[in-house]
Design a protein around this motif. Structure first.
Motif, PDB file in Angstrom:
ATOM      1  N   ASP A   1     -18.338  -0.599  25.005  1.00  0.00           N
ATOM      2  CA  ASP A   1     -19.173   0.602  25.094  1.00  0.00           C
ATOM      3  C   ASP A   1     -18.610   1.626  26.070  1.00  0.00           C
ATOM      4  O   ASP A   1     -19.049   2.780  26.070  1.00  0.00           O
ATOM      5  CB  ASP A   1     -20.588   0.218  25.543  1.00  0.00           C
ATOM      6  CG  ASP A   1     -21.234  -0.770  24.598  1.00  0.00           C
ATOM      7  OD1 ASP A   1     -21.427  -0.429  23.419  1.00  0.00           O
ATOM      8  OD2 ASP A   1     -21.536  -1.902  25.035  1.00  0.00           O
TER       9      ASP A   1
ATOM     10  N   ASP B   1     -11.591  12.902  21.081  1.00  0.00           N
ATOM     11  CA  ASP B   1     -12.011  11.708  20.341  1.00  0.00           C
ATOM     12  C   ASP B   1     -13.225  11.018  20.956  1.00  0.00           C
ATOM     13  O   ASP B   1     -13.992  10.345  20.254  1.00  0.00           O
ATOM     14  CB  ASP B   1     -10.863  10.691  20.292  1.00  0.00           C
ATOM     15  CG  ASP B   1      -9.673  11.184  19.484  1.00  0.00           C
ATOM     16  OD1 ASP B   1      -9.853  12.101  18.661  1.00  0.00           O
ATOM     17  OD2 ASP B   1      -8.558  10.664  19.714  1.00  0.00           O
ATOM     18  N   LEU B   2     -13.397  11.145  22.267  1.00  0.00           N
ATOM     19  CA  LEU B   2     -14.412  10.394  22.989  1.00  0.00           C
ATOM     20  C   LEU B   2     -15.199  11.320  23.911  1.00  0.00           C
ATOM     21  O   LEU B   2     -14.806  12.463  24.148  1.00  0.00           O
ATOM     22  CB  LEU B   2     -13.752   9.288  23.822  1.00  0.00           C
ATOM     23  CG  LEU B   2     -12.993   8.211  23.039  1.00  0.00           C
ATOM     24  CD1 LEU B   2     -12.023   7.476  23.949  1.00  0.00           C
ATOM     25  CD2 LEU B   2     -13.971   7.232  22.396  1.00  0.00           C
TER      26      LEU B   2
ATOM     27  N   LEU C   1     -13.138   1.833  21.098  1.00  0.00           N
ATOM     28  CA  LEU C   1     -14.306   2.541  21.627  1.00  0.00           C
ATOM     29  C   LEU C   1     -14.694   3.685  20.696  1.00  0.00           C
ATOM     30  O   LEU C   1     -15.884   3.892  20.409  1.00  0.00           O
ATOM     31  CB  LEU C   1     -13.986   3.069  23.028  1.00  0.00           C
ATOM     32  CG  LEU C   1     -15.099   3.806  23.768  1.00  0.00           C
ATOM     33  CD1 LEU C   1     -16.323   2.918  23.962  1.00  0.00           C
ATOM     34  CD2 LEU C   1     -14.593   4.319  25.119  1.00  0.00           C
ATOM     35  N   GLU C   2     -13.709   4.409  20.217  1.00  0.00           N
ATOM     36  CA  GLU C   2     -13.972   5.510  19.283  1.00  0.00           C
ATOM     37  C   GLU C   2     -14.636   4.991  18.009  1.00  0.00           C
ATOM     38  O   GLU C   2     -15.515   5.653  17.428  1.00  0.00           O
ATOM     39  CB  GLU C   2     -12.662   6.232  18.945  1.00  0.00           C
ATOM     40  CG  GLU C   2     -12.840   7.418  18.017  1.00  0.00           C
ATOM     41  CD  GLU C   2     -11.508   8.000  17.564  1.00  0.00           C
ATOM     42  OE1 GLU C   2     -11.526   8.877  16.675  1.00  0.00           O
ATOM     43  OE2 GLU C   2     -10.451   7.568  18.079  1.00  0.00           O
ATOM     44  N   GLN C   3     -14.232   3.808  17.570  1.00  0.00           N
ATOM     45  CA  GLN C   3     -14.803   3.195  16.361  1.00  0.00           C
ATOM     46  C   GLN C   3     -16.099   2.438  16.640  1.00  0.00           C
ATOM     47  O   GLN C   3     -16.669   1.843  15.735  1.00  0.00           O
ATOM     48  CB  GLN C   3     -13.765   2.246  15.754  1.00  0.00           C
ATOM     49  CG  GLN C   3     -12.510   2.952  15.257  1.00  0.00           C
ATOM     50  CD  GLN C   3     -11.378   1.987  14.928  1.00  0.00           C
ATOM     51  OE1 GLN C   3     -11.418   0.803  15.268  1.00  0.00           O
ATOM     52  NE2 GLN C   3     -10.356   2.501  14.247  1.00  0.00           N
ATOM     53  N   ASN C   4     -16.537   2.475  17.896  1.00  0.00           N
ATOM     54  CA  ASN C   4     -17.781   1.805  18.311  1.00  0.00           C
ATOM     55  C   ASN C   4     -17.715   0.298  18.078  1.00  0.00           C
ATOM     56  O   ASN C   4     -18.687  -0.323  17.646  1.00  0.00           O
ATOM     57  CB  ASN C   4     -18.982   2.403  17.583  1.00  0.00           C
ATOM     58  CG  ASN C   4     -20.250   2.341  18.409  1.00  0.00           C
ATOM     59  OD1 ASN C   4     -20.198   2.165  19.630  1.00  0.00           O
ATOM     60  ND2 ASN C   4     -21.384   2.462  17.771  1.00  0.00           N
TER      61      ASN C   4
ATOM     62  N   ASN D   1     -18.329   6.316  23.558  1.00  0.00           N
ATOM     63  CA  ASN D   1     -18.360   6.853  22.200  1.00  0.00           C
ATOM     64  C   ASN D   1     -19.165   8.147  22.176  1.00  0.00           C
ATOM     65  O   ASN D   1     -20.168   8.284  22.878  1.00  0.00           O
ATOM     66  CB  ASN D   1     -18.977   5.820  21.261  1.00  0.00           C
ATOM     67  CG  ASN D   1     -18.900   6.236  19.805  1.00  0.00           C
ATOM     68  OD1 ASN D   1     -19.722   7.018  19.338  1.00  0.00           O
ATOM     69  ND2 ASN D   1     -17.920   5.725  19.092  1.00  0.00           N
ATOM     70  N   LYS D   2     -18.742   9.118  21.371  1.00  0.00           N
ATOM     71  CA  LYS D   2     -19.413  10.417  21.332  1.00  0.00           C
ATOM     72  C   LYS D   2     -20.881  10.311  20.917  1.00  0.00           C
ATOM     73  O   LYS D   2     -21.693  11.188  21.256  1.00  0.00           O
ATOM     74  CB  LYS D   2     -18.671  11.374  20.396  1.00  0.00           C
ATOM     75  CG  LYS D   2     -17.462  12.040  21.042  1.00  0.00           C
ATOM     76  CD  LYS D   2     -16.895  13.112  20.160  1.00  0.00           C
ATOM     77  CE  LYS D   2     -15.759  13.868  20.850  1.00  0.00           C
ATOM     78  NZ  LYS D   2     -16.230  14.711  21.958  1.00  0.00           N
ATOM     79  N   GLN D   3     -21.223   9.251  20.183  1.00  0.00           N
ATOM     80  CA  GLN D   3     -22.617   9.079  19.760  1.00  0.00           C
ATOM     81  C   GLN D   3     -23.494   8.501  20.870  1.00  0.00           C
ATOM     82  O   GLN D   3     -24.718   8.497  20.753  1.00  0.00           O
ATOM     83  CB  GLN D   3     -22.674   8.157  18.531  1.00  0.00           C
ATOM     84  CG  GLN D   3     -21.861   8.638  17.347  1.00  0.00           C
ATOM     85  CD  GLN D   3     -22.241  10.049  16.924  1.00  0.00           C
ATOM     86  OE1 GLN D   3     -23.418  10.358  16.779  1.00  0.00           O
ATOM     87  NE2 GLN D   3     -21.243  10.905  16.733  1.00  0.00           N
ATOM     88  N   ASN D   4     -22.885   8.016  21.930  1.00  0.00           N
ATOM     89  CA  ASN D   4     -23.630   7.330  22.987  1.00  0.00           C
ATOM     90  C   ASN D   4     -23.906   8.293  24.156  1.00  0.00           C
ATOM     91  O   ASN D   4     -23.524   8.052  25.296  1.00  0.00           O
ATOM     92  CB  ASN D   4     -22.844   6.112  23.484  1.00  0.00           C
ATOM     93  CG  ASN D   4     -23.745   5.077  24.144  1.00  0.00           C
ATOM     94  OD1 ASN D   4     -24.905   5.360  24.451  1.00  0.00           O
ATOM     95  ND2 ASN D   4     -23.214   3.899  24.370  1.00  0.00           N
TER      96      ASN D   4
END
Length: 300
Positions: free
Chosen positions: A90, A103-104, A83-86, A220-223
């Motif tokens: 999701d 991390d998340l 999940l961290e690595q996408n 994920n932090k980008q989501n």
């Protein structure tokens, strides 16, 4: 004329395909790891059902969605790393700790309403007498407690100087049966359900290991869009009662049973050094927790 008609038909087909592609692109796809044990029903299991509820309750604002199960034969730690690595998924769910929140992106709504922090132990049938005199942390230190690799609870138990034996999750019940561990602490939502699956295991009846231990959905932090959507949907579900309907149907016994069991047991209270400031802030919101003020429970 015939060629013109063929051209029109081809153009309409292409327009239809384009429209379908745009519709699919507009639908939010949410992939999750589809692994479940001790769940024999054909219904959507608790965590996907809770995700479905949160996404459905926010459709008006965020649009359509599709939940997609992905079968990954991995440990919890590996799933969270993916999940961290996408990659592949999701969203995932886990007991929280400082590293996972670094991390998340955690969705700060405890999805087991705090019951992950009330650990009821599985033992071998006929051995209850071994545990009747456990009244403190010191009394527990002579026993081997089984835990899965990468479980945050392992760190909590170790920080409190308890003896932890690690194994793959699927092997822990067998290790208890084979006397390689003495106790297998499970959450309040797991102990009775799992003991029913084994003829030679039982639920220990005299004490509960307790500590604040929220379980969250993580993305994920980008989501951030999915994070906001899930938080909004979970809060709406808590307020309108849909969250509790799923929780008590799939994951928890009746509230009266919870209160009675916790009131009659000796509470072995542990310190959880893995709590973030954000998690600690949730303590005062009664919307999030199944355990309210208990009637004078015994403590260590």
């Amino acid at each position: 004329m015939l060629n013109h008609i063929k051209y029109l038909i081809c153009s309409l087909l292409l327009l239809g395909q384009h429209a379908n592609a745009e519709l699919a692109a507009a639908k939010q796809l949410v992939r999750y790891n589809n692994y479940f044990t001790f769940d024999s029903s054909n219904e959507l299991p608790y965590y996907p059902a809770l995700l479905d509820m949160a996404l459905k309750l926010t459709e008006a604002e965020y649009g359509e969605y599709q939940l997609i199960p992905v079968k990954l034969s991995t440990t919890q730690g590996r799933s969270l790393k993916l999940l961290e690595q996408n990659q592949y998924i999701d969203v995932h769910w886990s007991v929280s700790n400082l590293q996972r929140e670094a991390d998340l992106q955690a969705i700060y709504v405890p999805i087991k309403k705090g019951l992950m922090g009330y650990r009821i132990s599985l033992i071998r049938k006929g051995e209850q007498a071994r545990f009747n005199q456990i009244h403190s942390i010191d009394d527990l230190k002579g026993f081997r407690l089984g835990q899965g690799f990468s479980w945050p609870d392992s760190l909590i138990l170790k920080e409190n100087q308890l003896l932890v034996v690690h194994a793959n999750t699927q092997n822990l019940h067998s290790m208890l049966q084979k006397q390689r561990i003495d106790l297998f602490p499970r959450s309040f939502t797991e102990a009775w359900r799992e003991s029913a699956a084994f003829d030679d295991l039982a639920v220990e009846s005299s004490f509960v290991i307790s500590y604040l231990s929220p379980m969250y959905f993580f993305v994920n932090k980008q989501n951030q869009q999915l994070a906001k959507r899930l938080e909004q949907g979970l809060i709406i579900g808590l307020k309108n009662g849909q969250f509790d309907q799923l929780f008590y149907k799939h994951r928890a016994p009746a509230q009266s049973f919870i209160d009675q069991e916790l009131a009659k047991r000796t509470h072995i209270k542990l310190v959880n050094p893995q709590l973030s400031a954000k998690s600690l802030q949730l303590r005062d919101n009664p919307l999030f927790w199944a355990v309210k003020q208990l009637p004078s429970p015994k403590t260590n």
